[in-house]
Motif scaffolding. Structure first.
Motif, mmCIF file in Angstrom:
data_model
loop_
_atom_site.group_PDB
_atom_site.id
_atom_site.type_symbol
_atom_site.label_atom_id
_atom_site.label_comp_id
_atom_site.label_asym_id
_atom_site.label_seq_id
_atom_site.Cartn_x
_atom_site.Cartn_y
_atom_site.Cartn_z
ATOM 1 N N ARG A 8 58.105 27.117 4.094
ATOM 2 C CA ARG A 8 58.228 28.318 3.256
ATOM 3 C C ARG A 8 59.629 28.408 2.653
ATOM 4 N N ASP A 38 59.717 25.999 -0.154
ATOM 5 C CA ASP A 38 58.943 26.518 -1.291
ATOM 6 C C ASP A 38 59.702 27.593 -2.060
ATOM 7 N N ASP A 39 60.610 28.307 -1.364
ATOM 8 C CA ASP A 39 61.365 29.382 -1.994
ATOM 9 C C ASP A 39 62.539 28.879 -2.836
#
Length: 127
Positions: free
Chosen positions: A26, A29-30
């Motif tokens: 995550r 992905d950010d």
């Protein structure tokens, strides 16, 4: 209440390896697409423990920063970012705090890939 009796906030969040790796994913992905597109030959790995000589280490960049690469760097093994699961989990009191610390650690180590040093990372709040 004496110091011995004062309540101490428990530390430590335990996620299984898959759950922790999902937090790292995550965080990756950010990273804005414009920056992620500039990453070259880099792998991000989760390890349980840091090197024995630095047991409090949260992350580590092992490689040659893009700013320091020579023209003969082609064909080299990937640079590596290590994210150390146990120290990160031990330092956090909640899963929300762990999410934040994993994100900070991932950004910090990838910044080294771009040649950004410790002083600049401290200034930016990623240290």
């Amino acid at each position: 209440m004496t110091d011995e009796e004062s309540p101490v906030e428990p530390r430590g969040v335990e996620l299984d390896r898959g759950g922790f790796e999902a937090l790292v994913d995550r965080a990756l992905d950010d990273i804005p697409d414009e920056i992620a597109a500039l990453v070259e030959n880099l792998v991000v790995l989760v390890e349980d423990e840091p090197p024995a000589d630095d047991p409090d280490l949260l992350g580590l960049y092992d490689g040659v920063a893009l700013t320091d690469r020579l023209s003969n760097h082609a064909g080299a093994l990937p640079d590596r970012v290590f994210v150390f699961r146990n120290p990160l989990q031990e330092m956090c009191a909640s899963e929300d705090e762990l999410v934040d610390e994993v994100r900070i650690t991932v950004v910090h180590e990838i910044a080294h890939h771009f040649g950004i040093g410790e002083a600049e990372l401290h200034r930016l709040g990623y240290a």
